[in-house]
Design a protein around this motif. Structure first.
Motif, PDB file in Angstrom:
ATOM      1  N   ALA A 177       0.816  -1.223   0.000  1.00  0.00           N
ATOM      2  CA  ALA A 177       0.000   0.000   0.000  1.00  0.00           C
ATOM      3  C   ALA A 177       0.851   1.276   0.000  1.00  0.00           C
ATOM      4  N   VAL A 178       1.991   1.240   0.662  1.00  0.00           N
ATOM      5  CA  VAL A 178       2.780   2.478   0.802  1.00  0.00           C
ATOM      6  C   VAL A 178       3.805   2.657  -0.320  1.00  0.00           C
ATOM      7  N   THR A 179       3.996   1.631  -1.126  1.00  0.00           N
ATOM      8  CA  THR A 179       5.035   1.720  -2.161  1.00  0.00           C
ATOM      9  C   THR A 179       4.587   2.628  -3.300  1.00  0.00           C
ATOM     10  N   ALA A 180       5.355   3.693  -3.499  1.00  0.00           N
ATOM     11  CA  ALA A 180       5.053   4.674  -4.550  1.00  0.00           C
ATOM     12  C   ALA A 180       6.335   5.432  -4.860  1.00  0.00           C
ATOM     13  N   PRO A 181       6.409   6.050  -6.045  1.00  0.00           N
ATOM     14  CA  PRO A 181       7.621   6.806  -6.389  1.00  0.00           C
ATOM     15  C   PRO A 181       7.873   7.954  -5.400  1.00  0.00           C
ATOM     16  N   ALA A 182       9.140   8.366  -5.352  1.00  0.00           N
ATOM     17  CA  ALA A 182       9.547   9.516  -4.539  1.00  0.00           C
ATOM     18  C   ALA A 182       9.188   9.342  -3.063  1.00  0.00           C
ATOM     19  N   ARG A 183       9.341   8.147  -2.574  1.00  0.00           N
ATOM     20  CA  ARG A 183       9.109   7.901  -1.144  1.00  0.00           C
ATOM     21  C   ARG A 183      10.302   7.199  -0.530  1.00  0.00           C
ATOM     22  N   VAL A 184      10.586   7.572   0.710  1.00  0.00           N
ATOM     23  CA  VAL A 184      11.521   6.801   1.523  1.00  0.00           C
ATOM     24  C   VAL A 184      10.662   5.966   2.460  1.00  0.00           C
ATOM     25  N   ILE A 185      10.837   4.644   2.410  1.00  0.00           N
ATOM     26  CA  ILE A 185       9.979   3.739   3.167  1.00  0.00           C
ATOM     27  C   ILE A 185      10.803   2.986   4.205  1.00  0.00           C
ATOM     28  N   ALA A 186      10.536   3.278   5.485  1.00  0.00           N
ATOM     29  CA  ALA A 186      11.176   2.534   6.575  1.00  0.00           C
ATOM     30  C   ALA A 186      10.322   1.307   6.828  1.00  0.00           C
ATOM     31  N   THR A 187      10.948   0.140   6.857  1.00  0.00           N
ATOM     32  CA  THR A 187      10.194  -1.108   7.006  1.00  0.00           C
ATOM     33  C   THR A 187      10.373  -1.679   8.408  1.00  0.00           C
ATOM     34  N   GLY A 188       9.526  -2.634   8.755  1.00  0.00           N
ATOM     35  CA  GLY A 188       9.686  -3.346  10.018  1.00  0.00           C
ATOM     36  C   GLY A 188      10.883  -4.293   9.925  1.00  0.00           C
ATOM     37  N   GLY A 189      11.499  -4.584  11.077  1.00  0.00           N
ATOM     38  CA  GLY A 189      12.719  -5.395  11.080  1.00  0.00           C
ATOM     39  C   GLY A 189      12.545  -6.781  10.468  1.00  0.00           C
ATOM     40  N   GLY A 190      11.290  -7.313  10.526  1.00  0.00           N
ATOM     41  CA  GLY A 190      11.061  -8.669  10.037  1.00  0.00           C
ATOM     42  C   GLY A 190      10.511  -8.722   8.622  1.00  0.00           C
ATOM     43  N   ILE A 191      10.476  -7.581   7.939  1.00  0.00           N
ATOM     44  CA  ILE A 191       9.844  -7.551   6.614  1.00  0.00           C
ATOM     45  C   ILE A 191      10.529  -8.516   5.639  1.00  0.00           C
ATOM     46  N   ILE A 192      11.842  -8.704   5.845  1.00  0.00           N
ATOM     47  CA  ILE A 192      12.631  -9.530   4.915  1.00  0.00           C
ATOM     48  C   ILE A 192      12.427 -11.037   5.140  1.00  0.00           C
ATOM     49  N   LEU A 193      11.666 -11.420   6.189  1.00  0.00           N
ATOM     50  CA  LEU A 193      11.445 -12.851   6.430  1.00  0.00           C
ATOM     51  C   LEU A 193      10.648 -13.463   5.287  1.00  0.00           C
ATOM     52  N   SER A 194       9.829 -12.649   4.636  1.00  0.00           N
ATOM     53  CA  SER A 194       9.018 -13.148   3.533  1.00  0.00           C
ATOM     54  C   SER A 194       9.758 -12.974   2.213  1.00  0.00           C
ATOM     55  N   GLU A 195       9.857 -14.087   1.491  1.00  0.00           N
ATOM     56  CA  GLU A 195      10.525 -14.043   0.187  1.00  0.00           C
ATOM     57  C   GLU A 195       9.770 -13.100  -0.752  1.00  0.00           C
ATOM     58  N   TYR A 196       8.453 -13.125  -0.635  1.00  0.00           N
ATOM     59  CA  TYR A 196       7.618 -12.229  -1.457  1.00  0.00           C
ATOM     60  C   TYR A 196       8.036 -10.778  -1.212  1.00  0.00           C
ATOM     61  N   ASN A 197       8.163 -10.394   0.059  1.00  0.00           N
ATOM     62  CA  ASN A 197       8.521  -9.000   0.378  1.00  0.00           C
ATOM     63  C   ASN A 197       9.910  -8.647  -0.157  1.00  0.00           C
ATOM     64  N   ARG A 198      10.850  -9.592  -0.030  1.00  0.00           N
ATOM     65  CA  ARG A 198      12.222  -9.314  -0.505  1.00  0.00           C
ATOM     66  C   ARG A 198      12.211  -9.054  -2.005  1.00  0.00           C
ATOM     67  N   HIS A 199      11.516  -9.886  -2.751  1.00  0.00           N
ATOM     68  CA  HIS A 199      11.459  -9.697  -4.204  1.00  0.00           C
ATOM     69  C   HIS A 199      10.692  -8.437  -4.566  1.00  0.00           C
ATOM     70  N   PHE A 200       9.610  -8.206  -3.860  1.00  0.00           N
ATOM     71  CA  PHE A 200       8.769  -7.033  -4.133  1.00  0.00           C
ATOM     72  C   PHE A 200       9.605  -5.748  -4.000  1.00  0.00           C
ATOM     73  N   MET A 201      10.352  -5.647  -2.895  1.00  0.00           N
ATOM     74  CA  MET A 201      11.140  -4.427  -2.663  1.00  0.00           C
ATOM     75  C   MET A 201      12.239  -4.275  -3.712  1.00  0.00           C
ATOM     76  N   ARG A 202      12.908  -5.374  -4.011  1.00  0.00           N
ATOM     77  CA  ARG A 202      14.007  -5.304  -5.004  1.00  0.00           C
ATOM     78  C   ARG A 202      13.496  -4.913  -6.383  1.00  0.00           C
ATOM     79  N   GLU A 203      12.308  -5.393  -6.717  1.00  0.00           N
ATOM     80  CA  GLU A 203      11.749  -5.090  -8.040  1.00  0.00           C
ATOM     81  C   GLU A 203      11.208  -3.690  -8.140  1.00  0.00           C
ATOM     82  N   LYS A 204      10.589  -3.219  -7.046  1.00  0.00           N
ATOM     83  CA  LYS A 204       9.880  -1.937  -7.109  1.00  0.00           C
ATOM     84  C   LYS A 204      10.755  -0.747  -6.782  1.00  0.00           C
ATOM     85  N   GLY A 205      11.905  -0.994  -6.155  1.00  0.00           N
ATOM     86  CA  GLY A 205      12.685   0.167  -5.734  1.00  0.00           C
ATOM     87  C   GLY A 205      14.122  -0.196  -5.431  1.00  0.00           C
ATOM     88  N   ILE A 206      14.745   0.664  -4.615  1.00  0.00           N
ATOM     89  CA  ILE A 206      16.131   0.441  -4.219  1.00  0.00           C
ATOM     90  C   ILE A 206      16.126   0.109  -2.733  1.00  0.00           C
TER      91      ILE A 206
END
Ligand code: ADP
Ligand code: MG
Length: 173
Positions: free
Chosen positions: A67-96
């Motif tokens: 929901a929060v992923t959009a251009p020109a945003r700095v997004i601080a994530t929760g410490g456990g966000i990377i536990l999900s493979e889906y989240n890891r791929h999603f972040m790598r694909e959608k941004g830096i």
């Protein structure tokens, strides 16, 4: 279009603190998935976990991330966000993705000084430094796998911001 910047790392590494400063420096919007979840559900993270469990919290965290992923945003994530493979791929694909990396002792000192239990319910029930050490041992490889850049987060917030800007070549002359 400016890609979103995702900050990942352990509790206390400075995702919220550095994220706010980086967004200000870049004229971007700052969003924190933990705050977003708390605002939209009107519950603390600790309440969500106590009521619905970690698995339900993780599912809602993924919804928050999307929901929060959009251009020109700095997004601080929760410490456990990377536990999900889906989240890891999603972040790598959608941004830096930037990993704010700090040693256990630095993280434990910060969390002992500012526990904020509502936002950071215990993960293991153990004392802070033991918990930080155990959790980081399990997650460090996942932070690195998700990240495009790894930055030393044991420095001052200003220096961490400069290092991120340099890594991303965002610094203005
Ligand atoms: P996170 O969002 O990654 O859990 P926070 O930004 O909430 O981390 O930081 C945790 C605590 O550590 C806060 O009290 C914050 O003021 C402090 N802190 C964060 N980054 C730094 C830093 N680079 N140097 C010193 N203290 C910091
Ligand atoms: Mg935070």
């Amino acid at each position: 279009m400016t890609l979103p910047i995702f900050l990942v790392g352990a509790r206390g590494c400075g995702k919220t603190t550095v994220g706010q400063a980086l967004a200000l420096a870049q004229g971007c919007q700052f969003i924190d998935t933990d705050f977003w979840l708390q605002e939209t559900s009107q519950q603390t993270i600790a309440d969500i976990v106590a009521r619905d469990g970690w698995e339900a919290f993780r599912a809602r965290e993924t919804d928050a991330l999307k929901a929060v992923t959009a251009p020109a945003r700095v997004i601080a994530t929760g410490g456990g966000i990377i536990l999900s493979e889906y989240n890891r791929h999603f972040m790598r694909e959608k941004g830096i993705v930037v990993y704010l990396c700090a040693p256990v002792a630095v993280l434990a000192d910060r969390l002992e000084a500012f526990p904020e239990e509502g936002q950071r319910p215990t993960l293991t029930g153990k004392p802070i430094s033991e918990e930080v050490s155990e959790v980081l041992a399990l997650r460090d490889a996942l932070y690195r796998e998700a990240a495009h850049h790894v930055v030393n987060a044991a420095q001052s917030p200003d220096q961490v911001v400069s290092d991120i800007e340099a890594a991303l070549q965002l610094a203005r002359a």
